[in-house]
Each structure stands twice: as structure tokens, then as C-alpha cells.
Design a protein around this motif. Structure first.
Motif, mmCIF file in Angstrom:
data_model
loop_
_atom_site.group_PDB
_atom_site.id
_atom_site.type_symbol
_atom_site.label_atom_id
_atom_site.label_comp_id
_atom_site.label_asym_id
_atom_site.label_seq_id
_atom_site.Cartn_x
_atom_site.Cartn_y
_atom_site.Cartn_z
ATOM 1 N N THR A 62 13.808 10.090 -4.259
ATOM 2 C CA THR A 62 13.758 9.179 -3.118
ATOM 3 C C THR A 62 13.565 7.757 -3.636
ATOM 4 O O THR A 62 13.139 7.549 -4.774
ATOM 5 C CB THR A 62 12.597 9.513 -2.149
ATOM 6 O OG1 THR A 62 11.342 9.365 -2.838
ATOM 7 C CG2 THR A 62 12.720 10.917 -1.592
ATOM 8 N N CYS A 63 13.892 6.800 -2.796
ATOM 9 C CA CYS A 63 13.647 5.395 -3.128
ATOM 10 C C CYS A 63 13.286 4.661 -1.858
ATOM 11 O O CYS A 63 14.036 4.689 -0.870
ATOM 12 C CB CYS A 63 14.877 4.756 -3.773
ATOM 13 S SG CYS A 63 14.629 3.004 -4.191
ATOM 14 N N VAL A 64 12.139 4.028 -1.853
ATOM 15 C CA VAL A 64 11.680 3.219 -0.727
ATOM 16 C C VAL A 64 11.797 1.755 -1.123
ATOM 17 O O VAL A 64 11.309 1.352 -2.177
ATOM 18 C CB VAL A 64 10.228 3.558 -0.355
ATOM 19 C CG1 VAL A 64 9.715 2.608 0.720
ATOM 20 C CG2 VAL A 64 10.123 5.008 0.118
ATOM 21 N N ALA A 65 12.443 0.965 -0.280
ATOM 22 C CA ALA A 65 12.592 -0.466 -0.527
ATOM 23 C C ALA A 65 11.712 -1.250 0.436
ATOM 24 O O ALA A 65 11.677 -0.963 1.638
ATOM 25 C CB ALA A 65 14.048 -0.892 -0.359
ATOM 26 N N GLY A 66 10.995 -2.231 -0.102
ATOM 27 C CA GLY A 66 10.172 -3.124 0.703
ATOM 28 C C GLY A 66 10.607 -4.559 0.512
ATOM 29 O O GLY A 66 11.098 -4.932 -0.556
ATOM 30 N N VAL A 67 10.423 -5.372 1.545
ATOM 31 C CA VAL A 67 10.850 -6.769 1.526
ATOM 32 C C VAL A 67 9.637 -7.652 1.795
ATOM 33 O O VAL A 67 8.890 -7.428 2.753
ATOM 34 C CB VAL A 67 11.940 -7.030 2.596
ATOM 35 C CG1 VAL A 67 12.463 -8.462 2.490
ATOM 36 C CG2 VAL A 67 13.086 -6.029 2.449
ATOM 37 N N GLY A 68 9.431 -8.666 0.942
ATOM 38 C CA GLY A 68 8.325 -9.602 1.108
ATOM 39 C C GLY A 68 8.601 -10.634 2.186
ATOM 40 O O GLY A 68 9.741 -10.789 2.669
ATOM 41 N N ALA A 69 7.565 -11.382 2.562
ATOM 42 C CA ALA A 69 7.668 -12.319 3.681
ATOM 43 C C ALA A 69 8.703 -13.416 3.434
ATOM 44 O O ALA A 69 9.561 -13.686 4.277
ATOM 45 C CB ALA A 69 6.300 -12.931 3.969
ATOM 46 N N ALA A 70 8.618 -14.083 2.288
ATOM 47 C CA ALA A 70 9.545 -15.180 2.013
ATOM 48 C C ALA A 70 10.975 -14.672 1.918
ATOM 49 O O ALA A 70 11.916 -15.307 2.418
ATOM 50 C CB ALA A 70 9.145 -15.891 0.722
ATOM 51 N N GLY A 298 -0.227 -8.106 -7.426
ATOM 52 C CA GLY A 298 -0.543 -7.739 -6.049
ATOM 53 C C GLY A 298 0.493 -8.319 -5.110
ATOM 54 O O GLY A 298 0.863 -9.490 -5.245
ATOM 55 N N ALA A 299 0.990 -7.520 -4.176
ATOM 56 C CA ALA A 299 2.001 -8.009 -3.242
ATOM 57 C C ALA A 299 2.039 -7.109 -2.011
ATOM 58 O O ALA A 299 1.687 -5.931 -2.066
ATOM 59 C CB ALA A 299 3.374 -8.077 -3.897
ATOM 60 N N LEU A 300 2.485 -7.700 -0.911
ATOM 61 C CA LEU A 300 2.632 -7.007 0.364
ATOM 62 C C LEU A 300 4.090 -7.064 0.792
ATOM 63 O O LEU A 300 4.728 -8.122 0.704
ATOM 64 C CB LEU A 300 1.739 -7.671 1.428
ATOM 65 C CG LEU A 300 1.994 -7.328 2.892
ATOM 66 C CD1 LEU A 300 1.682 -5.864 3.178
ATOM 67 C CD2 LEU A 300 1.154 -8.231 3.804
ATOM 68 N N PHE A 301 4.606 -5.912 1.273
ATOM 69 C CA PHE A 301 5.996 -5.821 1.703
ATOM 70 C C PHE A 301 6.069 -5.074 3.032
ATOM 71 O O PHE A 301 5.183 -4.289 3.369
ATOM 72 C CB PHE A 301 6.849 -5.063 0.680
ATOM 73 C CG PHE A 301 6.783 -5.600 -0.716
ATOM 74 C CD1 PHE A 301 7.689 -6.554 -1.159
ATOM 75 C CD2 PHE A 301 5.807 -5.159 -1.609
ATOM 76 C CE1 PHE A 301 7.630 -7.050 -2.452
ATOM 77 C CE2 PHE A 301 5.742 -5.643 -2.904
ATOM 78 C CZ PHE A 301 6.662 -6.594 -3.326
#
Length: 344
Positions: A62-70, A298-301
């Protein structure tokens, strides 16, 4: 009768997938001008996963993709998911967290390392020259789901319907079925950790090392990792997140680490955990594990649904700018005609 696609719920990415033997955590920044390349890759990602996974159906790729705010603003425009923002920095008396400028996260999981390797190769073939790699970590399942500190990791993960309720956004809005994810890369001072006896280590974590049994409230110190990571709502109900942490390391380089990854329907739960850990609850009562573990990233997506990735909504064109009024002397400065939309 077959329901129309409009009546079907959005298909979530594989956030709720089972724990696997191998994982890759790839974090990148999208270079200026490469937004469409990134958008096209994200749209094709479910198909690339199927292409590789079909070659080894038992591998559980599986692969989960996340996108940051900017990156969200640059790639998809408005509206942005309601709680998508840059991960705050949490600073206490002794320890400070790290926030890394990051645009995209790819969380690859499988029971075979070669499947993760192959899919990551296809992803980078599409993105090479268009992104800057921030971090790449290959994780592995360590014995009976233990971290390199020797303790079982993820014991309190929710399961079944509880996992979906804890992780998937369900506000009936445009981002229903998505999720938020926070990642952090920690390195451990194993010499200092191993200098502790087993009972002292158990007091730091809040669990028995061999049996994984949680210490009683009387035994568990208030600055233990477990005590500070239990988050409740105003009614005292515990708020869950889904962890899929993985150990990583290079013993020849004295590198031993844990890659933290936590999914939740709202990032506020994980942010409260981090505040408790670094600042303390009450302030000054920081998590003892930080005396042996140093955060490097550290990062949020936000994790969109598969439907959103494959068929993202078009960004509406900006309305034409109003012409500037004439200058006081009757001439026109022509400034209005030079304005351009800030969107790509």
C-alpha cells in the motif's frame, strides 16, 4: 440496483491497512513550477500501486500520500482542509520539537522490502528533477512489533470500527473520508538507554518490557511516556490515534531510531500529545523518553481520498481585477492591468 458513483462514499487511502514487515517513509518538497507534475503523479499513484502490487498479491503493498499546507495551496488551491497547517514547534524547559518544511509524504508499506523499493522507484522516476528530497527512511518490523528500545510499540492502536472513527474525517464536508497524519524521526541514545536497568526503563515507558503489560496508576510515574500520551475529551473519553511506527537504523554508524507516524481525524489530538511530551503536563513535567530520544524532523499532512487524488476538483479561475480609478490628474497609471493571479 447499482448505486451511482455520486451515491457511493469516497474511497479512503489505505490508512487503516494492517501492520507490515517493511515500510518506506519518503518526504519531499515540490520545486517551484513543478506543481502540475506533482499533481499528475498523485492522480496516478493509486494506479502505480496496483501495477506493482499485482505482481505479488500476497505482499500487501500500500502507499498513502499526504499533502502539506503550503503544497496544498500551490497544487490544489482553495479550499484547504480545515485543520491543515504547519506543525507547530513545541518548546519546553529542556526539549524542543522540530518542524520540517515538507510538501508531500509517501508512506509505503508491504510485507516485502522489494515491493516498497519498486514503488518508490516509480514515484521518484516521475518526480526526479521536480522535487527536493527532505528525508527517506526504510523501516522494518522488529521481532514482535518492538522498537529498538526493546518495548512493544502500538499496543493501544484502535481496531475495526473504532479505528475508522478515530482516523477518518466525517464532517460531511468536501474532505470527508480523508485523514491527517503527523510524522517525526527520532534518534535514540542507546548507550544512555542501555545504562538503565530494566525496571528504570519500564518507569520511563509506563509498561513492562517483557510482557507489555501497562503499569498500574500507582506504579506509573506522571512523566512516563504512556501517562503523557493519553488524551481525553472534556467528558473524560480517551481520544485515539493510529500509529504505525517503525524502527530503523545503521548499527555501523551507531544510528538507532524510531520513525513515528500517527493518523487521526483531527491533528489536535497528536498536537496535544506533543505538547504534553515536550512542554509537560503540567509544564515542566516533560516526557522522560525525550532524555534518550532526539527529534530530527516533524511535519503535518492531510491525506486526501483516492477519489480526490484521481479526480481533483478544478481550481476556479480568479475573477478579473477591477480597473484602477484614474489618477487625480485624469491620467491612468495602468496598475490594474499589470495584476496577475497568485495561483498557478
Amino acid at each position: 440496483m447499482t448505486a451511482s458513483s455520486a451515491e457511493l462514499p469516497p474511497e479512503s487511502q489505505s490508512v487503516l491497512g494492517p501492520l507490515t514487515r517493511a515500510a518506506v517513509f519518503l518526504v519531499v518538497r515540490v520545486d517551484e513550477g513543478a506543481e502540475q507534475i506533482a499533481k499528475d503523479l498523485l492522480a496516478d499513484l493509486p494506479g502505480l500501486q496496483r501495477t506493482v502490487g499485482f505482481r505479488a498479491l500476497a505482499g500487501g503493498l500500500t502507499c498513502v500520500a499526504g499533502v502539506g499546507a503550503a503544497a496544498w495551496d500551490r497544487i490544489y488551491g482553495a479550499p484547504r482542509p480545515a485543520e491543515l497547517h504547519e506543525l507547530p514547534v513545541f518548546s519546553g524547559d529542556r526539549h524542543t520539537s522540530v518542524t520540517t518544511g515538507a510538501d508531500l509524504l509517501f508512506h509505503l508499506r508491504a510485507d516485502r522490502t522489494d515491493l516498497c523499493f519498486e514503488l518508490e522507484t516509480l514515484i521518484m522516476d516521475r518526480l526526479r528533477g521536480s522535487v527536493t528530497v527532505v528525508d527517506e527512511v526504510s523501516g522494518f518490523r522488529y521481532f514482535d512489533a518492538r522498537d529498538v528500545l526493546g518495548f512493544v510499540d502500538g499496543t493501544e492502536n484502535p481496531t475495526g470500527g473504532g479505528a475508522a472513527r478515530a482516523v477518518l474525517v466525517d464532517d460531511d464536508g468536501p474532505f470527508d473520508g480523508g485523514s491527517y497524519v503527523v510524522v517525526q524521526k527520532y534518534l535514540h541514545d542507546m548507550a544512555a538507554w542501555n545504562a538503565l536497568g530494566t525496571e528504570a526503563q519500564e518507569l520511563v515507558i509506563g509498561r513492562r518490557k517483557l510482557s507489555d503489560v501497562e503499569l498500574s496508576d500507582e506504579e506509573k510515574p506522571p512523566d512516563s511516556h504512556l501517562a503523557l500520551n493519553v488524551i481525553t475529551d472534556e467528558d473524560g473519553n480517551e481520544l485515539d490515534i493510529l500509529r504505525d511506527n517503525m524502527p530503523f537504523g545503521r548499527p555501523a554508524y551507531d544510528e538507532f531510531g524510531t520513525y513515528f507516524i500517527g493518523y487521526a481525524k483531527t491533528p489536535s489530538v497528536i498536537e496535544r500529545m506533543l505538547e504534553n511530551m515536550f512542554v509537560g503536563a503540567p509544564p515542566g513535567n516533560h516526557d522522560r523518553i525525550l532524555d534518550f530520544s532526539t527529534p530530527l524532523t516533524g511535519a503535518l499532512f492531510y491525506v486526501p481520498t483516492v477519489d480526490f487524488l484521481e479526480d481533483p476538483p478544478e481550481i476556479p479561475a480568479s475573477p478579473p481585477a477591477e480597473p484602477e480609478p484614474p489618477a487625480p490628474d485624469g491620467s491612468s497609471l495602468g496598475i490594474g492591468s499589470l495584476r496577475r493571479s497568485s495561483r498557478p
